[in-house]
Motif scaffolding. Sequence first.
Motif, mmCIF file in Angstrom:
data_model
loop_
_atom_site.group_PDB
_atom_site.id
_atom_site.type_symbol
_atom_site.label_atom_id
_atom_site.label_comp_id
_atom_site.label_asym_id
_atom_site.label_seq_id
_atom_site.Cartn_x
_atom_site.Cartn_y
_atom_site.Cartn_z
ATOM 1 N N VAL A 195 40.252 46.107 40.079
ATOM 2 C CA VAL A 195 40.939 45.520 41.242
ATOM 3 C C VAL A 195 40.637 46.336 42.493
ATOM 4 C CG1 VAL A 195 43.185 44.987 42.283
ATOM 5 C CG2 VAL A 195 42.760 44.434 39.886
ATOM 6 N N ILE A 196 40.657 47.653 42.384
ATOM 7 C CA ILE A 196 40.338 48.496 43.538
ATOM 8 C C ILE A 196 38.909 48.230 44.003
ATOM 9 C CG2 ILE A 196 40.033 50.879 44.348
ATOM 10 C CD1 ILE A 196 42.997 49.879 44.086
ATOM 11 N N ASP B 21 50.312 37.567 53.618
ATOM 12 C CA ASP B 21 49.978 36.813 52.408
ATOM 13 C C ASP B 21 48.767 37.416 51.702
ATOM 14 O OD1 ASP B 21 52.111 35.065 52.661
ATOM 15 O OD2 ASP B 21 50.922 33.479 53.605
ATOM 16 N N ASP B 22 47.779 37.871 52.469
ATOM 17 C CA ASP B 22 46.626 38.547 51.868
ATOM 18 C C ASP B 22 47.072 39.821 51.154
ATOM 19 O OD1 ASP B 22 44.678 36.699 52.811
ATOM 20 O OD2 ASP B 22 44.675 37.708 54.756
ATOM 21 N N ALA B 23 47.971 40.566 51.789
ATOM 22 C CA ALA B 23 48.482 41.797 51.172
ATOM 23 C C ALA B 23 49.251 41.480 49.892
ATOM 24 C CB ALA B 23 49.370 42.545 52.166
ATOM 25 N N LEU B 24 50.030 40.403 49.914
ATOM 26 C CA LEU B 24 50.771 40.005 48.714
ATOM 27 C C LEU B 24 49.820 39.649 47.571
ATOM 28 C CD1 LEU B 24 53.553 37.853 50.393
ATOM 29 C CD2 LEU B 24 53.895 40.012 49.148
ATOM 30 N N LEU B 25 48.721 39.021 47.890
ATOM 31 C CA LEU B 25 47.733 38.677 46.867
ATOM 32 C C LEU B 25 47.175 39.938 46.212
ATOM 33 C CD1 LEU B 25 45.912 36.617 45.390
ATOM 34 C CD2 LEU B 25 44.305 36.904 47.280
ATOM 35 N N TRP B 26 46.770 40.916 47.033
ATOM 36 C CA TRP B 26 46.243 42.160 46.466
ATOM 37 C C TRP B 26 47.316 42.897 45.672
ATOM 38 C CZ3 TRP B 26 41.476 42.019 45.771
ATOM 39 C CH2 TRP B 26 40.575 41.550 46.721
ATOM 40 N N ALA B 27 48.545 42.922 46.180
ATOM 41 C CA ALA B 27 49.634 43.593 45.453
ATOM 42 C C ALA B 27 49.859 42.944 44.091
ATOM 43 C CB ALA B 27 50.915 43.570 46.284
ATOM 44 N N SER B 28 49.753 41.618 44.034
ATOM 45 C CA SER B 28 49.955 40.935 42.750
ATOM 46 C C SER B 28 48.829 41.263 41.774
ATOM 47 C CB SER B 28 50.084 39.422 42.946
ATOM 48 O OG SER B 28 48.859 38.845 43.320
ATOM 49 N N LYS B 29 47.612 41.409 42.272
ATOM 50 C CA LYS B 29 46.497 41.773 41.392
ATOM 51 C C LYS B 29 46.665 43.199 40.865
ATOM 52 C CE LYS B 29 43.045 38.607 43.220
ATOM 53 N NZ LYS B 29 41.599 38.452 43.437
ATOM 54 N N ILE B 30 47.114 44.100 41.722
ATOM 55 C CA ILE B 30 47.354 45.473 41.274
ATOM 56 C C ILE B 30 48.506 45.499 40.271
ATOM 57 C CG2 ILE B 30 48.116 47.774 41.994
ATOM 58 C CD1 ILE B 30 46.543 47.322 44.613
ATOM 59 N N ALA B 31 49.557 44.736 40.534
ATOM 60 C CA ALA B 31 50.699 44.680 39.612
ATOM 61 C C ALA B 31 50.264 44.214 38.227
ATOM 62 C CB ALA B 31 51.786 43.765 40.165
ATOM 63 N N LYS B 32 49.441 43.196 38.180
ATOM 64 C CA LYS B 32 48.963 42.677 36.893
ATOM 65 C C LYS B 32 48.138 43.736 36.167
ATOM 66 C CE LYS B 32 46.442 38.913 34.727
ATOM 67 N NZ LYS B 32 45.662 37.692 34.930
ATOM 68 N N ALA B 33 47.226 44.379 36.887
ATOM 69 C CA ALA B 33 46.362 45.384 36.267
ATOM 70 C C ALA B 33 47.144 46.609 35.794
ATOM 71 C CB ALA B 33 45.267 45.810 37.245
ATOM 72 N N CYS B 34 48.118 47.037 36.593
ATOM 73 C CA CYS B 34 48.877 48.255 36.280
ATOM 74 C C CYS B 34 50.073 48.017 35.363
ATOM 75 C CB CYS B 34 49.358 48.922 37.567
ATOM 76 S SG CYS B 34 48.015 49.658 38.517
ATOM 77 N N ARG B 35 50.366 46.751 35.097
ATOM 78 C CA ARG B 35 51.490 46.405 34.214
ATOM 79 C C ARG B 35 52.835 46.846 34.784
ATOM 80 N NH1 ARG B 35 46.527 45.873 32.340
ATOM 81 N NH2 ARG B 35 46.259 45.330 30.152
ATOM 82 N N CYS B 36 52.957 46.803 36.122
ATOM 83 C CA CYS B 36 54.252 47.129 36.734
ATOM 84 C C CYS B 36 54.333 46.531 38.135
ATOM 85 C CB CYS B 36 54.494 48.631 36.790
ATOM 86 S SG CYS B 36 53.380 49.564 37.855
ATOM 87 N N ASP B 37 55.568 46.290 38.573
ATOM 88 C CA ASP B 37 55.801 45.785 39.926
ATOM 89 C C ASP B 37 55.225 46.756 40.949
ATOM 90 O OD1 ASP B 37 57.211 43.736 38.729
ATOM 91 O OD2 ASP B 37 59.183 44.498 39.304
#
Length: 113
Positions: free
Chosen positions: A30-31, A85-101
């Motif tokens: 993701v990074i 909204d772009d930031a929210l998209l990246w945050a959601s991808k990081i959340a999924k990868a890291c397994r945490c909010d």
Amino acid sequence: MSKFMISFPSGEMHFRPEEFDTVAAEAHAVIEEIKQAGAYVFGGGIDETVPPVLVSAEGGVREGTYPQTARLEGGYTIIEVPTRDDALLWASKIAKACRCDQELRAFAYDPAS
């Protein structure tokens, strides 16, 4: 363009030890995706083995923190994107990868910075 911080506290990633390599690979992917999109500014984590200090205006240094930041820890990614909204998209991808909010915060614009 606006800068945002995506972060999570230490200890919030919950997965089985045998999943570590997979989680690390997904987070790094993701990074890399953020970098390829041109949105990556900086990322890393607080080195919790190094104690924080307060530096005074006179140059004095003492161990400790402000009370409200005593638990500043974990991982941080700074991005620059056109919209929240772009930031929210990246945050959601990081959340999924890291397994945490992930916590998302916007930086206030300072034209002198």
